[in-house]
Write an enzyme that holds these catalytic residues in place. Structure first.
Site, PDB file in Angstrom:
ATOM      1  N   GLY A 493      -4.879  -2.383   3.969  1.00 27.58           N
ATOM      2  CA  GLY A 493      -4.479  -2.390   2.572  1.00 27.58           C
ATOM      3  C   GLY A 493      -4.612  -3.774   1.976  1.00 27.58           C
ATOM      4  N   GLY A 495      -3.234  -6.080  -1.632  1.00 25.30           N
ATOM      5  CA  GLY A 495      -2.366  -6.091  -2.797  1.00 25.30           C
ATOM      6  C   GLY A 495      -2.293  -7.471  -3.394  1.00 25.30           C
ATOM      7  N   GLY A 496      -1.376  -7.642  -4.345  1.00 25.57           N
ATOM      8  CA  GLY A 496      -1.232  -8.919  -4.996  1.00 25.57           C
ATOM      9  C   GLY A 496      -0.794 -10.003  -4.032  1.00 25.57           C
ATOM     10  CB  VAL A 500      -1.437  -4.748   4.563  1.00 23.72           C
ATOM     11  CG1 VAL A 500      -0.466  -4.181   5.602  1.00 23.72           C
ATOM     12  CG2 VAL A 500      -0.680  -5.164   3.316  1.00 23.72           C
ATOM     13  CG  ASP A 610       6.376  -3.302  -7.885  1.00 25.81           C
ATOM     14  OD1 ASP A 610       5.970  -2.674  -8.886  1.00 25.81           O
ATOM     15  OD2 ASP A 610       5.623  -3.926  -7.125  1.00 25.81           O
TER      16      ASP A 610
END
Length: 825
Positions: A493, A495-496, A500, A610
């Site tokens: 993964g 993300g910001g 990951v 979030d």
């Protein structure tokens, strides 16, 4: 253990410029490497001398050495007639002292320290010295003594990731003792154990060479960059299994491999196993080398190969074992279609792989190989070191010009005054803005706010260091092993915060490793927040924090591994099977329980801030767990709101919070309402490709419900699956969560109860059918709305921190509904 992809070093300061500079410099380390002309230091002497074809500069007048305030640097001379000229003198330190070096080219620096504990004529026997040696931030040697090396020199070799243009090597005597050194070498390494071009995947910051072996021929002392290679015979246990071969062929160096990676002789010689007449792949047919190692340490094994035994490419496949475990299937075709092309594998060896203190490396043939041969040309074994030295106090006793000092102080005071005035003007301006009802905002990006798109930075935790909360720190080297040195193939993964990775700890536990990326929208505050939040909570519907690492500017979080990915994956990714309606309800109930625990069960109360489908993760059994607490806000939630800069993700963001900057737990409820529509409709919360009135899922979903058109926008894969009563109840829950006024929204506890009700309605409609995914028609009867009755009793899960007694997270649907009465009217 899979082959480790080598990685370039990343310097976290000024990331864009320095990473580009560093990438360009490392790109040509092996392709355009030049023999260094510095630094080679002859310690304890004012004379230069030539040794192994290079000049060692005397340190006495070189300017490299700096003595501690009350220290002394003594020259001592070796009286042994057999000693090399390099070991006839030594520099002795009574107090902490150092050598300082300037680095011309960024990259891994090779540092060699030479010790020969000869009998001193002016001080104590050098073999009695006990001291530490550190370089930059690294502790190289601790409580070191060379008492067993009076007859031959002891050479310690290190590879250091140096981040500055200058660095020092410190010698620190232990109390009542002293330190000494005979010679020092410092230069850019000709080889990097990190060379795949990924600038955000750093090298091992500190490695120490333990073994360097030329397999198949004599020792090499020294090679072109003054490395010593041992002959392999002393380590080979079953010499009858392999024969030495030497082919003085012209070598075809390609890619990052060059004549400086290892000398030609290493690649022109090999031990070869030939089992062409054998029908067995057992280890009895293997050639094995044994090396004594520290069983508490971890290592990088660099294995050198060059195929000159095949008649043609792709005809020899064989196995490489470490500690009797197959680590690689080796075929030179992976490196080049040309024969006689050197190539190397870098392999991680965990300390747990070598409990006996012996590391074995074997080669063996494969029956399926057209030519049943195996070969090995060279070996390097390097220990991954974790020692971090505190930066020694530097006592600069130089005189300071008084006028300069006064001018500096005055300048500093002026800067402080200007800063203070600017601060008060800023505060006054913000105060006036709030009085007239305006907000000073940075423009919002098209697709996000917060996480990776925050326009406002909010420091929720002050300071730059993190205490070891509950003993959760994990060393960087262990995380490197868990992720195969951040192998890009293990990325699960992005993300910001960063990538990951899937990983496996030394105890076999599967984990997810979230590592910050340079220039990430999230930074230290989010990193600290997530650690602090997760250290205080534990619930079966919240992702557990296994540990974290904050070494050397790294920000890494290690979680339990959620094998089935995120809820969004199962809603939109065609590679995942479609979830049934019953399963979707169970996932929503689990996530709601996790959020309810955050709001009411966690110490002080926590607002997630979030909530979205990508932050609802699923384990192997599709049990939902809420994750990613980087934006969470903790504190007493008995207040009406918390004033804070707006953070979150556009599309899920509570409009009331957006307008007022006043955060409440009902902001999470709104975001969860968007998730509920996402689950029902299987579409993104914001989709700019749709007509204007359909772009925002929350607005579009509410409009369709009011018009009675909700069934037209549900996920097509759910058509005919959902009981009308369950759908009606579920849509009512979503509508309540998405109310514009937070006071009109339910609590997460109410949401849980309503979702359980929707699930019970669905189960009632489908009970007795063999498959939960079976398509069903309309329900035979319509249940009236039920009113909630107080819970008679509930229990707390043993895995949860104590939670409110009216939490239904541990009560089954049947238990809940056994407490309800249905109006018979």
């Amino acid at each position: 253990m899979e082959k480790l992809q080598s990685h370039r070093i990343h310097i976290p300061l000024f990331p864009i410029f320095l990473s580009l500079l560093q990438f360009s410099s490392l790109q040509f380390i092996s392709l355009a490497y030049k023999l260094p002309d510095k630094y080679s230091i002859n310690c304890g002497s004012n004379a230069d001398l030539n040794d192994t074809g290079r000049t060692f500069t005397g340190d006495m007048n070189s300017g490299y050495i700096t003595i501690g305030k009350h220290g002394s640097a003594t020259t001592d001379r070796n009286q042994s007639v057999d000693a090399s000229s390099l070991y006839k003198t030594a520099r002795i330190f009574k107090q902490q002292s150092w050598y300082e070096f300037e680095i011309d080219t960024s990259g891994p620096q090779l540092v060699r320290l030479h010790f020969l504990a000869f009998t001193s004529t002016t001080t104590d026997d050098l073999s009695t010295a006990i001291f530490d040696v550190s370089a930059s931030e690294f502790l190289l040697l601790h409580n070191f003594t060379a008492k067993n090396n009076k007859s031959s020199p002891l050479i310690k070799e290190f590879f250091l990731s140096i981040k500055t243009t200058k660095f020092r090597i410190y010698f620190t005597p232990q109390s009542s003792s002293f330190a000494f050194i005979n010679a020092i070498e410092v230069f850019l390494s000709p080889t990097s154990f990190c060379n795949n071009g990924t600038t955000n995947s750093p090298s091992y910051p500190l490695l120490q060479t333990i073994y360097r072996v030329n397999v198949g021929d004599r020792a090499i002392k020294p090679d072109s960059v003054w490395r010593n290679w041992d002959e392999d015979g002393r380590y080979l246990s079953n010499s009858s299994k392999a024969t030495s071969e030497y082919v003085p062929a012209k070598l075809n160096y390609e890619g990052d491999i060059s004549a400086f990676t290892a000398p030609d002789l290493v690649y022109q010689t090999a031990k070869v196993v030939d089992n062409r007449n054998s029908t067995s792949e057992s280890n009895n047919s293997n050639a094995t080398w044994f090396f004594g190692v520290d069983k508490t340490a971890s290592y990088v094994v660099r294995v050198h190969f060059c195929d000159f035994v095949s008649g043609s490419p792709n005809t020899v496949d064989f196995l490489l074992y470490i500690n009797d475990i197959v680590r690689e299937t080796v075929n030179s075709i992976d490196a080049s279609i040309k024969l006689s092309t050197p190539f190397v594998y870098d392999l991680a060896v965990n300390s747990d792989d070598s409990d006996s203190g012996v590391l074995s490396i074997s080669i063996g043939t494969l029956i399926r190989s057209p030519v049943q041969k195996a070969y090995l040309n060279g070996l390097e074994i390097l220990e991954i070191m974790d020692g971090i030295a505190s930066v020694p106090v530097e006592d600069n006793s130089k005189k300071i010009n008084v006028a300069t000092l006064i001018g500096s102080v005055a300048g500093a005071l002026a800067v402080v005054c200007i800063w203070v005035m600017g601060f008060f003007l800023f505060v006054l301006k913000r105060g006036k803005s709030k009085l007239v009802g305006t907000l000073d905002w940075s423009p919002l990006r098209a697709f996000g706010l917060g996480s990776s798109h925050s326009g406002v930075t909010e420091l929720t935790i002050k300071g730059s260091t993190i205490p070891d909360v509950l003993g959760l720190k994990i060393t960087f080297s262990k995380i490197q092993f868990a992720t195969n040195n951040f192998d890009p193939r293990l990325v699960i993964g992005k993300g910001g915060f960063g990538n990951v990775y899937r990983g496996t700890l030394s105890n076999g536990q599967k984990v997810a490793v979230k590592r910050s990326a340079p220039g990430s929208g999230q930074g230290l505050p989010e990193f600290q927040t997530e650690i602090m939040v997760l250290s205080k909570i534990r619930h079966r519907h919240l992702v557990s924090l296994i540990g974290y690492c904050d070494e050397r500017s790294e920000m890494i979080l290690v979680y339990e591994y959620m094998g089935k990915g995120s809820l969004r994956d199962h809603l939109f990714d065609s590679d995942f099977p479609r979830l049934s309606w019953k399963r979707r309800l169970e996932i929503c109930i689990g996530a709601a329980n996790g959020l309810h625990y955050l709001h009411k069960g966690a110490a002080g109360g926590i607002i997630h801030r979030d909530v979205k489908s990508t932050n609802i993760l699923l384990d192997e059994n599709l049990v939902a767990k809420v994750g990613d607490f980087g934006l969470s806000k903790s504190g007493p939630l008995n207040e009406t709101h918390v004033s804070t800069a707006v953070k979150g993700t556009f599309g899920y963001l509570d409009p009331e919070y957006f307008r007022s900057q006043q955060l409440t737990e009902k902001s999470d409820v709104y975001s969860f309402g968007v998730v509920l529509l996402e689950v029902l409709c299987a579409r993104l919360p914001i989709n700019n490709s749709l007509p204007r009135e359909q772009i925002n899922l929350a607005e579009w979903g509410l409009q369709c419900k009011k018009k009675g058109l909700l069934e037209e926008i549900i996920d097509p894969s759910l058509k005919g699956q959902i009981d009308p009563n369950s759908l009606r109840k579920f849509s009512d829950i979503a509508e309540k969560c998405l109310q514009d006024d937070g006071a009109d929204r339910p609590t997460m506890e109410n949401v849980i109860w309503d979702l359980e009700y929707a699930l019970q309605l669905q189960q009632t409609e489908t009970r007795g059918e063999p498959n939960e995914d079976t398509t069903t028609g309309s329900s035979a009867f319509i249940l009236p709305d039920l009113q909630r009755f107080p819970s008679l009793s509930t229990t707390t899960d043993k895995d949860d921190i104590p939670i409110l007694t009216n939490d239904f997270s541990d009560t089954t649907a049947d238990e809940i509904f056994s407490q309800l009465r249905v109006d018979a009217k």
